[in-house]
Design a protein around this motif. Sequence first.
Motif, PDB file in Angstrom:
ATOM      1  N   LEU A  54       7.590   5.112  -1.294  1.00 52.51           N
ATOM      2  CA  LEU A  54       6.573   5.771  -1.039  1.00 52.51           C
ATOM      3  C   LEU A  54       5.380   4.428  -1.143  1.00 52.51           C
ATOM      4  O   LEU A  54       4.675   4.772  -0.593  1.00 52.51           O
ATOM      5  CB  LEU A  54       6.436   5.788  -2.323  1.00 52.51           C
ATOM      6  N   LEU A  55       5.803   3.499  -0.618  1.00 55.49           N
ATOM      7  CA  LEU A  55       5.625   1.987  -0.107  1.00 55.49           C
ATOM      8  C   LEU A  55       5.067   1.698   1.374  1.00 55.49           C
ATOM      9  O   LEU A  55       6.624   2.432   1.575  1.00 55.49           O
ATOM     10  CB  LEU A  55       5.638   1.184  -1.278  1.00 55.49           C
ATOM     11  N   TRP A  56       4.438   0.873   1.570  1.00 55.68           N
ATOM     12  CA  TRP A  56       4.956  -0.138   2.628  1.00 55.68           C
ATOM     13  C   TRP A  56       4.676  -0.910   2.071  1.00 55.68           C
ATOM     14  O   TRP A  56       3.152  -1.928   1.585  1.00 55.68           O
ATOM     15  CB  TRP A  56       3.269   0.708   3.757  1.00 55.68           C
ATOM     16  N   HIS A  57       5.132  -2.788   3.417  1.00 55.79           N
ATOM     17  CA  HIS A  57       5.156  -3.435   2.867  1.00 55.79           C
ATOM     18  C   HIS A  57       5.242  -4.315   4.924  1.00 55.79           C
ATOM     19  O   HIS A  57       6.186  -4.255   5.076  1.00 55.79           O
ATOM     20  CB  HIS A  57       5.766  -4.406   1.633  1.00 55.79           C
ATOM     21  N   THR A  65       0.759  -1.103  -0.177  1.00 54.93           N
ATOM     22  CA  THR A  65      -0.005   0.067  -0.211  1.00 54.93           C
ATOM     23  C   THR A  65       1.161   1.040   0.146  1.00 54.93           C
ATOM     24  O   THR A  65       2.161   1.530   0.293  1.00 54.93           O
ATOM     25  CB  THR A  65      -0.733  -0.119   1.433  1.00 54.93           C
ATOM     26  N   LEU A  66       0.317   2.520  -0.169  1.00 57.77           N
ATOM     27  CA  LEU A  66       0.696   3.740  -0.344  1.00 57.77           C
ATOM     28  C   LEU A  66       0.568   4.365   1.007  1.00 57.77           C
ATOM     29  O   LEU A  66       0.265   4.293   1.690  1.00 57.77           O
ATOM     30  CB  LEU A  66       0.002   4.526  -0.931  1.00 57.77           C
ATOM     31  N   GLN A  67       2.447   4.465   1.785  1.00 53.74           N
ATOM     32  CA  GLN A  67       2.387   4.843   2.829  1.00 53.74           C
ATOM     33  C   GLN A  67       4.337   5.870   3.223  1.00 53.74           C
ATOM     34  O   GLN A  67       4.808   4.952   2.898  1.00 53.74           O
ATOM     35  CB  GLN A  67       2.227   4.191   4.333  1.00 53.74           C
ATOM     36  N   ILE A 110       9.670   5.629  17.653  1.00 52.63           N
ATOM     37  CA  ILE A 110      10.168   4.049  18.895  1.00 52.63           C
ATOM     38  C   ILE A 110       8.423   3.225  19.216  1.00 52.63           C
ATOM     39  O   ILE A 110       8.020   2.341  19.581  1.00 52.63           O
ATOM     40  CB  ILE A 110      10.330   4.955  20.631  1.00 52.63           C
ATOM     41  N   HIS A 111       7.367   4.584  19.163  1.00 53.84           N
ATOM     42  CA  HIS A 111       5.976   3.653  19.667  1.00 53.84           C
ATOM     43  C   HIS A 111       5.485   3.447  18.889  1.00 53.84           C
ATOM     44  O   HIS A 111       4.476   1.987  18.575  1.00 53.84           O
ATOM     45  CB  HIS A 111       5.752   4.387  20.294  1.00 53.84           C
ATOM     46  N   ASP A 112       5.605   3.366  17.276  1.00 58.47           N
ATOM     47  CA  ASP A 112       4.904   2.732  16.089  1.00 58.47           C
ATOM     48  C   ASP A 112       5.059   1.759  15.857  1.00 58.47           C
ATOM     49  O   ASP A 112       5.804   0.322  16.497  1.00 58.47           O
ATOM     50  CB  ASP A 112       5.497   3.399  14.687  1.00 58.47           C
ATOM     51  N   ASP A 168      -1.973   1.646   8.019  1.00 61.13           N
ATOM     52  CA  ASP A 168      -3.417   2.011   7.971  1.00 61.13           C
ATOM     53  C   ASP A 168      -3.497   3.357   8.110  1.00 61.13           C
ATOM     54  O   ASP A 168      -5.046   3.719   7.773  1.00 61.13           O
ATOM     55  CB  ASP A 168      -4.593   0.693   8.576  1.00 61.13           C
ATOM     56  N   THR A 169      -2.072   3.896   7.808  1.00 59.35           N
ATOM     57  CA  THR A 169      -2.784   5.992   7.716  1.00 59.35           C
ATOM     58  C   THR A 169      -1.518   5.795   6.908  1.00 59.35           C
ATOM     59  O   THR A 169      -1.061   5.578   5.846  1.00 59.35           O
ATOM     60  CB  THR A 169      -1.846   6.439   9.385  1.00 59.35           C
ATOM     61  N   PHE A 170      -1.926   7.318   6.014  1.00 58.37           N
ATOM     62  CA  PHE A 170      -0.936   8.202   4.891  1.00 58.37           C
ATOM     63  C   PHE A 170       0.192   8.329   5.800  1.00 58.37           C
ATOM     64  O   PHE A 170       1.073   7.775   4.441  1.00 58.37           O
ATOM     65  CB  PHE A 170      -1.638   8.953   4.667  1.00 58.37           C
TER      66      PHE A 170
END
Length: 769
Positions: A486-489, A394-396, A413-415, A420-422
């Motif tokens: 730009l992407l997330w996996h 997804t896009l992130q 550190i808490h991420d 699911d967020t931009f």
Amino acid sequence: MSLLAERAVGLPTGETTSGVRRRWPWALLPWLLPAAAWAYGVLHFGTPACDVAVYAIYLAVALVLPGTLVHRALRGSRGNLPEDLGLGSATGLFVLIIGWVLCAATGLQVLLPAWPLLVIALFVAVPKLRRHWRIRPDERRPLPVAWSWIMAAAALALVAATWTFWRTTPLPPATVTYYQDLMYHLALVHEMTRSMPFQVPQLAGDTLRYHYLSDADMAAASMITHIPPATVMFRLWIVPIGVSATLVCAAITRELTGKWWAGALGGAASLLAFPLLLGSATDASGGFALSYLSPSQSYALPLFGLLIAIALDVLRGRRLGWAWAVVLPLALACSGAKESTLPPFVAGLVLALLVLLLRHRDRLRAGLLLLGLTLLAMLIGLKIFAGGGASVLTLQPFAILYWVAPYSKTYGIHDRATGDTFLPPGIADHGATGLAFGLGLFAWWALLQSPRLFGLVGLPRRRIRTDPAAWLLAGIGVAGTGGMWLLWHPSASQIYFYLCAVPFVTLLTVWLLADQARGWRPVVAGLVAGALWSIFAPAGPRPRHNWPHEWAWALAEPLLLTAGVAVAVALVVLLVWRLATGRFAWRAVPAGLTAAILGAGLAAAVAPQVRTDLHGRPNRPNPEKAIGADEMRAALWLGDHSGRDDVIATNVHCQRVPRAKVCDARAFWVVGISGRRALVESWGYTDQAVAANNLNGLRYMLQPAPYPDRFGLNERVFAQGDAADVERLGRDYHVRWLFADARTSPVSAALDRVCHLRYRSGPVSVYEL
């Protein structure tokens, strides 16, 4: 031969064809060094000598020879044997995979060893094809011996870089903790020896959707040579793949620049130009493009390079002829090798087509045809190869920072690594400050990646910007970088967009250097200066506290020091040159700077690896976490005494993590070592698990097993040993063997009464139903 004729065929000045014949043994000599180092390395780490000899013959007869003949028939000779063999090795991988597809589709795997011989026989029997056995005198464009020495040194560096992998990855049986992906791929290698349609070997009956052609290549090698798949994968396969990729990149670079030394440097830099070190407090993500832990990434490189070489012919207005016939299957092979190859290629091709539209409209039709065939291959590849991992991409923007220490230890550190967020929460929650920190980390990363990306600044140069080939490489690099940032996996697999692009955008840096250089002195001086600084640059301190401003200074300090040293050295060199010659050598500065960046990147690859190899220690795994040699012996016995299509059941599902509260379902070793399909082994990489990522707050590998009824039956058999459950396993699921490991969970003694005990090794009992 006259001097004019010699130049016309590309011979070095004063070099005659008879001189080439006298010179070829000296051109062969450099290659003996990496060949001997490779043979010594694999022998030293337990590979039988007969397997090494057989595999060397396989490489020559089943890959390089038929591939070279086919490549010459399709694209013509390069005018010299080294480049022909390099491009031929990549073509040989493609030709072999076609033979494997035909055999796997028809169930005639027994005929696979005859496939390369059939291709060779075709070039013997057909009169028009016989001419491709040799280079015609009017085609000869020999390379200097120095080219061979540079490329042999690059191959030797690849062998040195592999040494740590060999040392830490023993052949089974051994007591060791394997990286889970290796066992996953080893299971797929065994699966590729079966007939289509392929199944998920850890979850028998499920359709396999994965870019598995690297595993198919290793399976083909094993079936042809009868060398065990683990030996092929862990010892013999990776170095030849890397050397093939470097040779393809060398041929492409010489084609782009017209200079032999740039071709050799491009071949070496394509895989060995690393991100700069410079004493930085942490590494820049995106290191070695040749990945020992991801065979698919490594296998894609020579095939992708071959596709780019064909694209360059189209963009530069050369007629492809019969080579058009291989564009679609070759692009499909790239997709089946690694799905992240074609998207950056398409982006680069679109950029190059814009240049054709503005400057070379006569080539536009061929370029559009190439784009159409590539897009068609992408669509087919999505249908055949794309699994659950592709669906969660997804896009992130800045998601890669989840795995980068300056962010993961400060704002992030808490991420949680979710898409699911931009923006990652650590950046979004801190507003402009967080965004500035993320952009600063990107700028720091790009500076450290300058050995790869620096060539992009050369696009304004007239001789480069007017060539659509430059825009193809630039588009590949920019798109690969964009895919990474730009992407997330869930497992940071977006980084493979960049790693697939790295070797080819690096060629743009070499091209810039070749365009700048007016002589060899600034090039050599820059390479040496950059390498020395990369090796001896003082290490900057890590921040005492995980505070953003401390990390920012820790990253910026070595860059400022490097800039100061570079300016001081340049001023001294210019002053010395002024005193010696009476003029300033301003024109040498750009070439020297580019060469220094490349030299620093090459040293960043080689120096740390040599130190690791010299001072590295044997792999001493934690006994609680490791797979035991007795367990591996049992899995090997099961593979030797069961049928290729037999289904097994096992109680091994989870990685051994002491005191773990949930099951990390990425064990994979029972199926990987035995080579048999399992009713339910480890499901962490299945489409169902990956698609359920973050469900109930759990990552994909921690999700519960698919098919709860089947899994419950599987577990009851080992825990209770009930005869009715065992009978149902055989009747409904065609299970023939039980692999019971008492180290994993308690095993019922009743199994001894209801099953036939065939083998026992340490904690493992193997039963036949």
